[in-house]
Design an enzyme around this catalytic site. Sequence first.
Site, mmCIF file in Angstrom:
data_model
loop_
_atom_site.group_PDB
_atom_site.id
_atom_site.type_symbol
_atom_site.label_atom_id
_atom_site.label_comp_id
_atom_site.label_asym_id
_atom_site.label_seq_id
_atom_site.Cartn_x
_atom_site.Cartn_y
_atom_site.Cartn_z
ATOM 1 N N HIS A 142 -4.917 3.838 39.245
ATOM 2 C CA HIS A 142 -4.750 5.107 38.362
ATOM 3 C C HIS A 142 -3.571 6.302 39.343
ATOM 4 C CE1 HIS A 142 -7.832 3.609 36.051
ATOM 5 N NE2 HIS A 142 -7.716 4.843 35.526
ATOM 6 N N LYS A 581 -12.395 15.489 29.320
ATOM 7 C CA LYS A 581 -11.355 15.887 28.220
ATOM 8 C C LYS A 581 -11.928 16.026 26.898
ATOM 9 C CE LYS A 581 -6.721 14.553 26.925
ATOM 10 N NZ LYS A 581 -7.108 13.762 25.537
#
Length: 923
Positions: A142, A581
Site C-alpha cells: 500500500h 471512510k
Amino acid sequence: MDEDVRDGDLVADAGTAARITGTSSDGAANILFELLLDVVRRHQPEIEPVLTGGAQKSISEFSPELMARVLSAQGIWFQLLSLADQNATMRRRRYIERTRGRDALLGTFDHVLTGACQAGIGPGEIETLLQTMRIRPVITAHPTESKRVTVLEKYRKIYLLLRELEGVRWTEREQQAILANIRDQIELVWMTGELHLQKPTVEHEVLRGLHFFDETLFEKAPEMMELLEGALRKNYPDLDFDLPPFFQFGSWIGGDRDGNPYVTTEVTGWALRQNALASLRHYRERLTALARSLSITQSALPIPAAFGEDLARELRQSGAEEVITQRNPGEPYRQYLTCVLHKLDATILRADGGDLEVGTPHYGNADELIHDLRRMERALTDANSPTLAADLVRPARRAVELFRFSTVRLDLRENTTRTTLAVQALWWSSEGHAEGEPPELGSPEWRAWLLRALARPLPADRSGEPLPPEAEETIAMFAQAAEIRGGLDPDAYGSFILSMTRSVDDILGAYLLAKHGGLFLDTAGTEICALPIVPLFETIDDLRAGPAIMREALAIPLIRRSTHWQGGLQEVMLGYSDSNKDGGFVASNWELAKAQSQLTRVGESAGTPISFFHGRGGSVSRGGAPTGRAIAAQPAGSIRGRFRVTEQGEVVSSKYANKGTAQYQMELLASSVLQHALKSEQEAALKPSGEFDDAMEALSGLSRVAYDQLLSSPDLVGYFQAASPLEEISLLNIGSRPARRFGASSLKDLRAIPWVFAWSQNRHIITSWYGVGSALQSFLEVRGEKGQRLLADMFKGSRLFRLIIDEVEKALALVDLDIARDYASLVSDVRVRETIFSMIEKEYALTTDMVLQLSGSAFPGERFNQFRASLAERLPTVNQVSREQVELLRRFRATEDEQERESFKSALLLSINTVAAGLGATG
C-alpha cells in the site's frame, strides 16, 4: 514509541555526553541534531537559522531550490528523532528487564505466561493453544511509505551506531570516531534524494519488502521463538514443549491486483521466484556459518551410530564423497552440512529457473531440509551436547520452519467487479450461451447457474469459446496458483482475498474461477478447492451484511468441504480503512466489533470456526492503534490464537527496519494474541453488556449522521481537492497502484489511503474524530445525567470505548485549525470555503469539549506523557512546514510555466514527506 513502557518505569537521563546513557531520548536526539547542523553548515550554512529557530525571514522568500534544502533537512531531522526514540525505547526495556525481571515487562511472553501460571492455567491448556495458534502479519505494498530503500539502509546504519555509543568501553578517541561515522551517514542521506524520481514498479516493491527479511526478520523471528521457549521453560518446567511454527509472514506484494493493472501473472510469477530465492539464499548463508562453527572432530565427540549411517548415505548420494571427506577429515558435522549445502545449491539453481541433471540431489520442499536439520540436532543431543543443538542448529531449523522455501505466503487479491465479469464470460462461453444475456446478478436464476456450474465436472476438452483477455487473465491467476502448489513450496500461496464481497454469489463466483484454474483437488473439479477463498467486507453495509452472507455460505457443501480440508477454518477479512471512510471513526470501530462477535457466533453455529484477517493501516483512521491495546480490545473469543493483520507502508519500516524493534514488535504481537486467547472470555472489560452495547449502537448512529452530513455536502469534493495536496500526493511516486480503483474522480472511488493522507497533511484530520462530539452531545441531551454516568462507566469498564476515546483525544492534539484555515484559503470559492470549514471548526470545538469532559484531560493529549513529549519536539517544525506547504501549493498551482512548476514541485513534495515524517504516518 513503546506503548507498554510507562513513564514511571524510567530512570533519570544520565546526560548528553558522547556516550548515550539513561532511558530518555534527549541524549541521542541532542547528539544527532548537532551532527545534522555540522552537515548543514558544511553544505548549506544559510539555512542553519531556520533549523535552530533564529531565522529572520520565512523560507517562502527563499528560492525553490533553497526551500527544498530546508525541507530536506527538516525531514531528515524527523527521521533522526524517530531513531532516537527507538533507541531510548530499547534502553528503557532493557532497564526494566535488568532491574525488575522480564516478567515485569509488558508485551513479552514472560509477562503473559507468568500471569497464566499464577492464574492456575496448566501446561496442557498452553500446549493445546500453541498447537492451534496461527499468527501472520501480512506485508502489503500500500503506497504509504515515502522513504526509499537506499535511505532506509543509511538510517539503519545510524541506528546501529547509536547503539555503539551506549558502550562503556570506548575511549574518547573511539567515541569521536563513532560520531564521525554517524555524521558521514547523515551527510550521505543529505546528498541522497529522499524522493522517488520515478514511480516504483511492482518489482521494486517486491524487493523492498524482501529488504526487511534480509535485514532483520530472517534472524529475529527464530529468536522470538526462543524467547517463548525460555518463558515456557521458566513457568512450566515439567513439560518439554515442541513449538509449532505458528508465526509466519504473509505478503500481498506481487499478488494484489485490486485496482492495480501492473500486477499480472508474469509479475506474480517473478515475485514468487524472488520470495523463494530470498529464503533459500538466507539458509545457504546461515548453514555456511554453521558449518564454520561446528568444527567438532569424531575423536573429541563420537557421533551416534544412527547419525553415522545418515552421514554415510548423504556422502554416497552427494557424488562428491571423496572431496568432502578430504576437505574436512574427521569432522562429521561439517561433512554432513557440506552435503546439505550441495543439495541447497541445486535447489537454488532450480528455483532460479536452471536445469538440474537427472539424479542431482536437491530439496523437493522445505520439509526435507527441516528433516535433515532435525537429524543433526538430534545427533548432537544424543552425543551429550544438547546446548550446541539448541543454540546453534535449532535456530536454523526454526528459520526454515517459519519461512519455508517461500519467505512469505503470497495472497492473491481481486475485486468482485473483475471476478464477476470473468464469471459472466464463463457463462457466455459455455454451451448454449453463445448468445443472449446471463441471468440478472443476485437473482435465483444466477445462483442456480453458479451451483450447477460448480457441480458439473470439468470437460476433458476445455477449448470452448475464447474468453475476453481480462477474463483469461483472471483465470490465469488461479491456474498459476494451481501450478505453483505442485512446485517447490506448496505453501507459497496464502489465500485469495475477494475485495468488495457483497453476496454469497460473489464467493461462489470465486470458487468457479478457481475451479476453471485447476485449483480443485479432484480432476472433475467438484469436490474441494485447495486455495482458501477469503471474503473481504469493507464498508459499513458490507460489515452488517457479513454475518448473513457467511451463515448462508457455510451451509453450502462445497464450501464446507473445502474449509474442512484447508484446516477446519473459514477466514474473513475486515476492512478498517474503507469502513472508516464510509461511516466515520466511531461507526467503523463499532461495526467492526459487532461484525466480529456476530461472525464468531455464525462460525460456532455452523461448526466451522471463523478467524479474522484485520485490514489495518498505519494511521488511527485506518485501524492503526497500539498493538497490545488493539488486540486486547477485540471481542471476547474472537481471536482464539488465530490472527492475521496487514502491515502497510510506513508501518513496515517503523516496526521492522531495526533488529531490536523488529523482535519486540513480533513478540508483542504474538504475546498479545496469546494473552487474548487465554483471558478474553473471563475479562469483565470484554464481557458483553447490553447497556454498553446499546450505548455504542446509539453513539455509532449519531456520529454517522454528523459524518454523513459533511460527506453528503455537494461542496466537500471541491473543498477537499483545493484545501489539501490530494492531487499532488500522486506525484510522490510512493506506490505502483493508482489512487482510484477504476480511474473515476468521485469521492466513492477514491481509495482510503489518499483520503486519509490528504486530510492529515492539511491538519484537519477529520478521519480520526469528526462526528464524535455531535454523537456525545446528542447522547447526553437524550439521556441526561444517567447517560453521563453510563459514559463514565464505559470509559472505565469498556476496553473498546476507552480505546476509541483515547485515540480520538490523541488525534485532536494533532489538529491545528489555524493551519487548517490557511489550507482552506486555497479554496477560491468563498461560499464553499466558509460552508465546509465552518462545519469542521464547529465540530472540532464540540468534539474537543465533549472528549475532555469525559476523559478529564485539561487539553488534548494531556494523559499521554510520551505522546505529548514527542509532539512537543515535532509540532513546531511540522507547523512551520505545513504553512510553507500552503504557499508552495498556491504557487505550484498558479504557474503555467512548466519550468517554474518543476522548480516548485521538488520543494512541495519534500514538504509532504516532511509533514508525514513529523506526524508519524502517511495513510
